[in-house]
Motif scaffolding. Structure first.
Motif, mmCIF file in Angstrom:
data_model
loop_
_atom_site.group_PDB
_atom_site.id
_atom_site.type_symbol
_atom_site.label_atom_id
_atom_site.label_comp_id
_atom_site.label_asym_id
_atom_site.label_seq_id
_atom_site.Cartn_x
_atom_site.Cartn_y
_atom_site.Cartn_z
ATOM 1 N N GLY A 54 -42.023 -21.469 58.346
ATOM 2 C CA GLY A 54 -40.877 -21.673 59.215
ATOM 3 C C GLY A 54 -40.322 -20.338 59.671
ATOM 4 O O GLY A 54 -40.949 -19.280 59.524
ATOM 5 N N ALA A 55 -39.120 -20.354 60.235
ATOM 6 C CA ALA A 55 -38.521 -19.119 60.731
ATOM 7 C C ALA A 55 -37.003 -19.250 60.762
ATOM 8 O O ALA A 55 -36.454 -20.358 60.818
ATOM 9 N N GLY A 56 -36.349 -18.080 60.761
ATOM 10 C CA GLY A 56 -34.919 -18.045 61.022
ATOM 11 C C GLY A 56 -34.003 -18.028 59.836
ATOM 12 O O GLY A 56 -32.780 -17.884 59.987
ATOM 13 N N ALA A 57 -34.511 -18.188 58.611
ATOM 14 C CA ALA A 57 -33.628 -18.227 57.448
ATOM 15 C C ALA A 57 -33.122 -16.823 57.114
ATOM 16 O O ALA A 57 -33.879 -15.849 57.133
ATOM 17 N N ILE A 58 -31.827 -16.736 56.804
ATOM 18 C CA ILE A 58 -31.203 -15.456 56.450
ATOM 19 C C ILE A 58 -30.394 -15.665 55.177
ATOM 20 O O ILE A 58 -29.614 -16.617 55.062
ATOM 21 N N ALA A 59 -30.585 -14.752 54.208
ATOM 22 C CA ALA A 59 -29.875 -14.870 52.938
ATOM 23 C C ALA A 59 -29.432 -13.486 52.473
ATOM 24 O O ALA A 59 -30.001 -12.461 52.860
ATOM 25 N N SER A 60 -28.405 -13.469 51.620
ATOM 26 C CA SER A 60 -27.909 -12.213 51.067
ATOM 27 C C SER A 60 -27.602 -12.398 49.590
ATOM 28 O O SER A 60 -27.360 -13.515 49.119
ATOM 29 N N THR A 69 -35.606 -26.849 56.104
ATOM 30 C CA THR A 69 -34.700 -25.689 56.088
ATOM 31 C C THR A 69 -34.601 -25.131 54.680
ATOM 32 O O THR A 69 -34.924 -25.803 53.692
ATOM 33 N N ILE A 70 -34.137 -23.893 54.583
ATOM 34 C CA ILE A 70 -33.893 -23.271 53.280
ATOM 35 C C ILE A 70 -32.463 -23.652 52.882
ATOM 36 O O ILE A 70 -31.479 -23.160 53.439
ATOM 37 N N THR A 71 -32.360 -24.561 51.931
ATOM 38 C CA THR A 71 -31.033 -25.036 51.527
ATOM 39 C C THR A 71 -30.370 -24.118 50.509
ATOM 40 O O THR A 71 -29.138 -24.020 50.450
ATOM 41 N N THR A 127 -28.049 -18.588 57.068
ATOM 42 C CA THR A 127 -28.756 -19.316 58.127
ATOM 43 C C THR A 127 -29.957 -20.009 57.491
ATOM 44 O O THR A 127 -30.808 -19.360 56.874
ATOM 45 N N ALA A 128 -30.027 -21.346 57.659
ATOM 46 C CA ALA A 128 -31.055 -22.122 56.950
ATOM 47 C C ALA A 128 -32.420 -22.063 57.608
ATOM 48 O O ALA A 128 -33.445 -22.321 56.963
#
Length: 424
Positions: free
Chosen positions: A231-237, A207-209, A253-254
Motif C-alpha cells: 500500500g502507500a501513504g501511511a505516516i507514523a511517529s 489501512t495501517i490502524t 495518516t493510515a
C-alpha cells in the motif's frame, strides 16, 4: 633809544627749505612700520605681514606668534554626525584620539590607537606575535565573502577601510590579540544514535490502524519511522520516554491498499553534515580547475567531471586542513562536463581554526565557496554549493564536549572516563 627786535632766524642761519621738510616727512613715514612689529617677531618660525600678523612656517601654526607646533591631522574618530548616515568627515589634529605635544609636534595617542596622527586602530598586543594586523579593507579582500567567485573578497570602501584594523591569527590561535590557543575539537563520544526498537504494523481494511512496539530500544533522539508494503501513504511517529526508549507509535495518516506492511525505525541523529556541489556551464565543455574554499583554505580540482570521479574528489577534499574524512558520490556528467557531487563530512578537523574560522559541526553554507576564475573551455561556468543535511548532525566541540580547554596552552583536561588529545 630802544633796541629794535626784528623777526627771522638768527644771523648766520637760514630757514629750513621745503625740500628738507619733505625729506623728514618721508623718513618718518618709512620708519613707522618698522616700529610696529609682529608678536615675539613670530618666534623666528614665520614672517610678519604688512598687517602685523605672523605667517607661520608649516608645523608652527598652533599659536598666533608661531611659538607652538601643530600635530598631524586625520579623520576624527569621534565627531558629531552631520546627517542620519554621515559622520567622520572632519579632519582633526591627532584624529581626536590623542593629545598633541606642542613642543615636538607629535601626537601622544590614546590606548588602542597608533599612527603619526593616531589615525589607525592598533591591533591588541600587536597580535602577540601570532598573527597579522590587517586593515578592514585588507581583511575583506583576503577573507571576505567571494560573491563573484573570482577568489578575491569584496572591496570595502567605508570611511574606516584603511584605519580600522584587526588581527588575523595564525592557525591554532584565537582571541582579539591572538593570545589564546585553540584546543583540539572532536565528536562527543557520549552521544550516539538510538537503536534496538522493533515495530509491527497492524492492518485493517487496507489501512495501517496502529503500530505495535515489540521492543522499545533506547537512546533515541530524532526517530524516523518508515512504513513499507504493497500500500502507500501511511505516516507514523514515535513517542519517546525520558531514556529515549520508544513508548508508543502514533499513526497520523493510515494510508490505503495495504495487505502486507513492515515498519522500521531509524534515529536520524549524529548524521554526516552534507552538501551538494553542482558544476556546469551554459555552453562548451568545462576544462581547467575549480577552487573549493572552506575555513580560509582553498584546494583545486579538475573542472571536467569526466576526469573527476567520486574517488578523485574525495582524495582532493581530504588534503584540506579542516577536513578529516568525507564520503563523495557523483552523478552522471552532463554534456558540458558538469556534474552533481554529494559530499558527506564524516569527520572534520580543527587544525586550521583561528579567531576567524571555526564551527561546531554544522558550518554555515556561506563558509563554502567555489572559485571559477581558472575554469577554461566553457561559457558562463557555474559552481553552486547547497545544503543537504545540516540538522541533527554530528557534534564538533572543543575537547569533544568531554573536557575543559586550557586556553593559554590549547590543551584539554578530560573528564573522568574520557581520554585522548581531544577527550574523544
Amino acid at each position: 633809544a630802544k633796541a629794535v627786535v626784528r623777526g627771522g632766524p638768527p644771523r648766520g642761519r637760514r630757514a629750513p627749505s621745503w625740500r628738507l621738510t619733505l625729506c623728514l616727512l618721508v623718513v618718518a613715514l618709512l620708519a613707522a612700520p618698522a616700529m610696529s612689529r609682529c608678536p615675539n617677531d613670530c618666534s623666528r618660525h614665520g614672517s610678519c605681514s604688512m598687517d602685523d600678523k605672523c605667517l607661520c612656517h608649516t608645523g608652527w601654526d598652533a599659536a598666533p606668534d608661531c611659538s607652538l607646533r601643530s600635530c598631524p591631522s586625520g579623520i576624527a574618530w569621534n565627531v558629531k554626525p552631520s546627517s542620519a548616515s554621515e559622520a567622520h568627515t572632519t579632519t582633526i589634529e591627532c584624529s581626536n584620539a590623542g593629545i598633541c605635544d606642542r613642543s615636538s609636534g607629535q601626537c601622544s595617542c590614546f590606548k588602542g590607537f597608533t599612527g603619526d596622527a593616531c589615525q589607525r586602530v592598533r591591533c591588541p598586543s600587536d597580535c602577540s606575535g601570532r598573527g597579522r594586523c590587517l586593515s578592514v579593507k585588507e581583511l575583506a579582500l583576503t577573507d571576505g565573502y567571494d560573491a563573484d567567485q573570482d577568489g578575491v573578497g569584496p572591496t570595502y570602501t567605508n570611511w574606516e577601510a584603511n584605519i580600522n584594523r584587526v588581527c588575523k591569527c595564525d592557525t591554532g590561535f584565537t582571541g582579539p590579540g591572538c593570545a589564546l590557543a585553540v584546543c583540539p575539537y572532536g565528536d562527543d563520544p557520549s552521544t550516539y544514535p538510538g537503536s534496538g526498537a522493533t515495530l509491527t504494523p497492524v492492518i485493517g481494511g487496507g489501512t495501517i490502524t496502529s503500530v505495535t512496539v515489540d521492543t522499545a530500544g533506547s537512546g533515541y533522539n530524532n526517530p524516523v519511522i518508515s512504513i513499507s508494503g504493497d500500500g502507500a501513504g501511511a505516516i507514523a511517529s514515535a513517542v519517546l520516554d525520558a531514556t529515549g526508549a520508544v513508548s508508543s507509535i502514533t499513526v497520523s495518516t493510515a494510508g490505503s491498499g495495504y495487505t502486507t506492511a513492515t515498519a522500521t525505525i531509524t534515529d536520524e541523529y549524529q548524521q554526516d553534515f552534507t552538501i551538494t556541489l553542482t558544476t556546469g556551464a551554459s555552453s562548451g565543455t568545462l576544462g581547467g580547475t575549480f577552487g573549493f574554499r572552506f575555513m580560509g583554505e582553498t584546494i583545486w580540482f579538475d573542472a571536467d567531471a569526466n576526469s573527476l570521479d567520486a574517488s578523485s574528489m574525495q582524495s582532493a577534499l581530504q588534503t584540506h586542513g579542516a577536513i578529516d574524512s568525507v564520503s563523495v558520490t557523483r552523478g552522471t556528467p552532463d554534456g558540458n562536463n558538469g556534474a552533481v557531487y554529494t559530499i558527506g563530512f564524516t569527520g572534520f578537523s580543527s587544525g586550521n581554526f583561528n579567531n576567524l574560522y571555526s564551527h561546531t559541526g554544522a558550518p554555515d553554507v556561506s563558509e563554502f565557496t567555489c572559485i571559477i576564475s581558472s575554469v577554461t573551455g566553457a561559457s558562463s561556468p557555474t559552481c553552486v554549493i547547497a545544503e543537504s543535511i545540516i540538522t541533527n548532525v554530528r557534534e564538533f566541540r572543543p575537547c569533544s564536549g568531554r573536557g575543559t580547554c586550557d586556553i593559554q596552552l590549547g590543551i584539554c583536561s578530560c573528564f573522568n572516563g574520557y581520554a585522548g588529545e581531544n577527550c574523544g
